[in-house]
Motif scaffolding. Structure first.
Motif, PDB file in Angstrom:
ATOM      1  N   GLY A  12       7.816   9.926  -4.447  1.00 32.32           N
ATOM      2  CA  GLY A  12       7.699  11.341  -2.850  1.00 32.32           C
ATOM      3  C   GLY A  12       9.287  10.713  -1.911  1.00 32.32           C
ATOM      4  N   GLU A  31      12.290   0.060   0.701  1.00 30.35           N
ATOM      5  CA  GLU A  31      11.036  -0.414  -0.143  1.00 30.35           C
ATOM      6  C   GLU A  31      10.919  -2.074   0.011  1.00 30.35           C
ATOM      7  N   TYR A  38       2.538   4.124  -6.292  1.00 34.42           N
ATOM      8  CA  TYR A  38       1.562   4.044  -6.799  1.00 34.42           C
ATOM      9  C   TYR A  38       0.925   4.124  -8.315  1.00 34.42           C
ATOM     10  N   ASN A  47      -0.267  14.612 -16.381  1.00 32.97           N
ATOM     11  CA  ASN A  47      -0.044  16.392 -15.281  1.00 32.97           C
ATOM     12  C   ASN A  47       1.335  16.401 -14.744  1.00 32.97           C
ATOM     13  N   VAL A  79       9.421  -2.117   6.064  1.00 33.91           N
ATOM     14  CA  VAL A  79       9.737  -1.778   7.799  1.00 33.91           C
ATOM     15  C   VAL A  79       7.911  -2.279   8.508  1.00 33.91           C
ATOM     16  N   ASP A 273       1.479  11.038   0.184  1.00 36.47           N
ATOM     17  CA  ASP A 273       0.074  10.483   0.756  1.00 36.47           C
ATOM     18  C   ASP A 273      -0.187  10.247   2.041  1.00 36.47           C
TER      19      ASP A 273
HETATM   20  C1  LIG Z   1      -5.545   4.561  -9.711  1.00 34.47           C
HETATM   21  C2  LIG Z   1      -4.104   6.057  -9.060  1.00 34.47           C
HETATM   22  C3  LIG Z   1      -4.797   6.550 -10.725  1.00 34.47           C
HETATM   23  C4  LIG Z   1      -3.625   8.302 -10.258  1.00 34.47           C
HETATM   24  N1  LIG Z   1      -3.077   8.819 -10.993  1.00 34.47           N
HETATM   25  C5  LIG Z   1      -2.750   9.954 -10.854  1.00 34.47           C
HETATM   26  C6  LIG Z   1      -2.115  11.391 -11.940  1.00 34.47           C
HETATM   27  O1  LIG Z   1      -2.281  10.413 -13.188  1.00 34.47           O
HETATM   28  N2  LIG Z   1      -1.294  12.084 -11.787  1.00 34.47           N
HETATM   29  C7  LIG Z   1      -0.796  12.167 -10.191  1.00 34.47           C
HETATM   30  O2  LIG Z   1      -0.379  13.172  -9.742  1.00 34.47           O
HETATM   31  N3  LIG Z   1      -0.875  11.473  -9.696  1.00 34.47           N
HETATM   32  C8  LIG Z   1      -1.374  10.515  -9.191  1.00 34.47           C
HETATM   33  N4  LIG Z   1      -2.785   9.315  -8.573  1.00 34.47           N
HETATM   34  C9  LIG Z   1      -1.423   9.217  -6.911  1.00 34.47           C
HETATM   35  C10 LIG Z   1      -0.211   9.160  -7.015  1.00 34.47           C
HETATM   36  O3  LIG Z   1      -0.252   7.997  -7.445  1.00 34.47           O
HETATM   37  C11 LIG Z   1       0.203   9.275  -5.633  1.00 34.47           C
HETATM   38  O4  LIG Z   1      -0.086  10.964  -5.195  1.00 34.47           O
HETATM   39  C12 LIG Z   1       1.391   9.539  -5.554  1.00 34.47           C
HETATM   40  O5  LIG Z   1       2.243   8.410  -6.021  1.00 34.47           O
HETATM   41  C13 LIG Z   1       1.976   9.908  -4.161  1.00 34.47           C
HETATM   42  O6  LIG Z   1       3.318   8.686  -3.807  1.00 34.47           O
HETATM   43  P1  LIG Z   1       3.725   8.245  -2.173  1.00 34.47           P
HETATM   44  O7  LIG Z   1       5.184   8.968  -2.733  1.00 34.47           O
HETATM   45  O8  LIG Z   1       3.192   9.298  -1.453  1.00 34.47           O
HETATM   46  O9  LIG Z   1       3.057   7.275  -1.786  1.00 34.47           O
HETATM   47  P2  LIG Z   1       3.364   6.096  -3.287  1.00 34.47           P
HETATM   48  O10 LIG Z   1       3.298   6.172  -4.597  1.00 34.47           O
HETATM   49  O11 LIG Z   1       2.095   5.398  -2.464  1.00 34.47           O
HETATM   50  O12 LIG Z   1       4.099   4.886  -2.349  1.00 34.47           O
HETATM   51  C14 LIG Z   1       4.850   4.718  -1.285  1.00 34.47           C
HETATM   52  C15 LIG Z   1       5.845   2.994  -1.027  1.00 34.47           C
HETATM   53  O13 LIG Z   1       6.454   3.022   0.060  1.00 34.47           O
HETATM   54  C16 LIG Z   1       6.309   1.439  -0.488  1.00 34.47           C
HETATM   55  N5  LIG Z   1       5.904   1.587   2.030  1.00 34.47           N
HETATM   56  C17 LIG Z   1       4.986   1.820   2.214  1.00 34.47           C
HETATM   57  N6  LIG Z   1       4.712   1.181   3.733  1.00 34.47           N
HETATM   58  C18 LIG Z   1       5.951   0.698   3.171  1.00 34.47           C
HETATM   59  C19 LIG Z   1       6.659  -0.219   4.217  1.00 34.47           C
HETATM   60  N7  LIG Z   1       6.224  -0.892   5.695  1.00 34.47           N
HETATM   61  N8  LIG Z   1       7.885  -1.002   4.096  1.00 34.47           N
HETATM   62  C20 LIG Z   1       8.202  -0.146   2.902  1.00 34.47           C
HETATM   63  N9  LIG Z   1       8.182   0.468   2.059  1.00 34.47           N
HETATM   64  C21 LIG Z   1       6.905   0.482   2.013  1.00 34.47           C
HETATM   65  C22 LIG Z   1       4.606   0.991  -1.232  1.00 34.47           C
HETATM   66  O14 LIG Z   1       4.947  -0.272  -1.317  1.00 34.47           O
HETATM   67  C23 LIG Z   1       5.041   2.292  -1.576  1.00 34.47           C
HETATM   68  O15 LIG Z   1       5.844   1.982  -2.913  1.00 34.47           O
HETATM   69  C24 LIG Z   1      -2.616   8.000  -8.590  1.00 34.47           C
HETATM   70  C25 LIG Z   1      -3.221   7.708  -7.749  1.00 34.47           C
HETATM   71  C26 LIG Z   1      -4.206   6.240  -8.054  1.00 34.47           C
HETATM   72  C27 LIG Z   1      -4.643   4.983  -7.029  1.00 34.47           C
END
Ligand SMILES: Cc1cc2nc3c(=O)[nH]c(=O)nc-3n(C[C@H](O)[C@H](O)[C@H](O)COP(=O)(O)OP(=O)(O)OC[C@H]3O[C@@H](n4cnc5c(N)ncnc54)[C@H](O)[C@@H]3O)c2cc1C
Length: 305
Positions: A12, A31, A38, A47, A79, A273
Motif C-alpha cells: 500500500g 518504515e 507482509y 494473484n 512512528v 490492511d
Molecule cells: C501469511 C500471509 C500470506 C499472504 N499472502 C497473500 C497473497 O498471496 N496475495 C495477496 O494479495 N495478499 C496476501 N496476503 C495479504 C497481504 O500481504 C496484505 O493484504 C498486504 O501486505 C497489505 O499491505 P499493507 O501495505 O496495507 O500492509 P503491510 O504489508 O502489513 O505493510 C505495513 C508496513 O507498515 C510498517 N509499519 C507498521 N507500523 C509502523 C509504525 N508504527 N512505524 C513505521 N512503520 C510501521 C510495517 O513494518 C510494514 O512494513 C498475505 C498475508 C499473510 C499474513
C-alpha cells in the motif's frame, strides 16, 4: 518539510509513494522494519496481476526499486504519534525524530493475532512462529501444527511441506475458510492432516516447544500432540496505536476511511490492511494507495491556492 509522509512501506505505502512521486510531490516513506510489509513473509504470491508466480521477497524488491527509481525517500523509523497542527502534520518516531509534511498517508498494516493460550509468550521464537517463510527451515523433518483455516494458514502449511515438514492443521471452526482450490490442494497433500473444531489449550515444554494440548470446542475433551513447532495464522490486529488519540479508529482499532481514503482529519489518509475493509490483499492495498495519492495531490493543491 515533505509534501507527503507515508507510514509503512508495504504494498500500500509503496504504491502510494510511486503515485505521489509521479505527481511531483516530495515523498518519504517511514518504515520500522524493511520494505515489503507482509509480502516479505509470504512464500509465493500467485494473484498479483502481471508477475505470475513470484516470491514475496522478489515482489517487495521490485516495488521498492520502483519507488527508489522515482526518487521517493526511505526513512527508518517507528512512528509513535501523528500531530495535526493546522496545515502541518508532525510525525513522531520512537527514535526521537519529528518529521513534518503537508499530508500523511497511514499504510501501517496489521500484526498477526496471537492465540492467548498458556505457554504462548514463553515459546515465541522457541518453537512458535508467525512466519513460515522466516522459520520453516528450522523444522525440516519435524512435525508442526499450523493454527487457522483460512488461505494464509493453508498456503503456509503447503509451503512447510516443501521443506519436508509434517503439518497438522488445527482450526477452531468445524470447517476450513480458505478458497476451494487451496483447500483441495492442501487436502491432496499427504504431508498434511487436519483436526477441525479444536482450539489450543496450552503450549507445552521446558526450554522450547515440545508439544501442544488441544481441546475439542464442543466436548471440551483434551488431547496432546507431540509436535516441535506451531505456526499461527488466525487473523490480524491493526497497527494503529499511534493514532489512537485522533478518534479515527473503530472499536477493533481499524482506521475508518471513506472511498477517497480520507480519515476525517484533513490531510490524513489511510490505506491498506489497517483500514476497515472486506478484502485485505496486496492488490487492494495498492489500489487504496493510488486513490489516496490522487486525493493528496488535490488536497495540497487546495492548500497552495
Ligand atoms: C501469511 C500471509 C500470506 C499472504 N499472502 C497473500 C497473497 O498471496 N496475495 C495477496 O494479495 N495478499 C496476501 N496476503 C495479504 C497481504 O500481504 C496484505 O493484504 C498486504 O501486505 C497489505 O499491505 P499493507 O501495505 O496495507 O500492509 P503491510 O504489508 O502489513 O505493510 C505495513 C508496513 O507498515 C510498517 N509499519 C507498521 N507500523 C509502523 C509504525 N508504527 N512505524 C513505521 N512503520 C510501521 C510495517 O513494518 C510494514 O512494513 C498475505 C498475508 C499473510 C499474513
Amino acid at each position: 518539510m515533505y509534501d507527503v509522509l507515508i507510514i509503512g512501506a508495504g504494498p500500500g505505502g509503496m504504491t502510494a509513494a510511486i503515485y505521489t512521486q509521479r505527481a511531483n510531490l516530495k515523498t518519504a516513506m517511514i518504515e520500522k522494519a524493511a520494505p515489503g510489509g507482509y509480502m516479505l513473509s509470504t512464500w509465493e504470491i500467485e494473484n498479483y496481476a502481471g508477475v505470475g508466480v513470484v516470491s514475496g521477497f522478489e515482489l517487495s524488491d521490485k516495488m521498492f526499486k520502483h519507488t527508489q527509481e522515482l526518487g521517493a525517500e526511505y526513512l527508518y523509523g517507528d512512528v509513535t504519534k501523528i500531530e495535526s497542527d493546522g496545515n502541518i502534520k508532525k510525525v513522531h518516531t520512537a527514535e526521537g525524530k519529528v518529521h513534518e509534511a503537508k499530508a500523511v498517508i497511514i499504510a501501517s498494516g496489521t500484526v498477526p493475532r496471537s492465540v492467548g493460550a498458556p505457554g504462548e509468550d514463553k515459546f515465541i521464537s522457541k518453537g512458535i512462529s508467525f512466519c513460515a517463510v522466516c522459520d520453516g527451515a528450522f523444522f525440516k523433518d519435524k512435525h508442526v501444527i499450523v493454527l487457522g483455516g483460512g488461505n494464509s494458514a493453508l498456503d503456509e502449511a503447503i509451503y512447510l511441506t516443501t521443506m519436508n515438514v509434517r503439518v497438522t492443521v488445527v482450526n477452531i471452526l468445524p470447517d476450513l475458510q480458505a478458497d476451494k482450490g487451496t483447500v483441495e490442494k492442501a487436502k491432496k497433500n499427504d504431508m498434511i492432516d487436519f483436526i477441525l473444531g479444536h482450539e489450543v489449550a496450552s503450549f507445552n515444554g521446558e526450554d522450547k516447544l515440545e508439544g501442544v494440548t488441544i481441546r475439542d470446542v464442543k466436548t471440551k475433551d483434551e488431547k496432546d500432540l507431540d509436535v516441535q513447532g506451531a505456526f499461527i495464522f488466525i487473523g490480524q490486529i491493526p497497527n494503529s496505536d499511534f493514532v489512537k488519540d485522533l478518534g479515527i479508529t473503530d472499536e477493533r482499532g481499524y482506521i475508518k476511511a471513506n472511498e477517497r481514503m480520507e480519515t476525517g482529519i484533513p490531510g490524513i489518509y489511510a490505506i491498506g490492511d489497517v483500514i476497515q475493509k472486506n478484502l485485505r490483499q496486496i492488490v487492494t492495498a495498492a489500489a487504496d494507495g493510488s486513490i489516496a495519492s490522487q486525493q493528496v495531490s488535490k488536497y495540497i493543491e487546495g492548500l497552495d491556492d
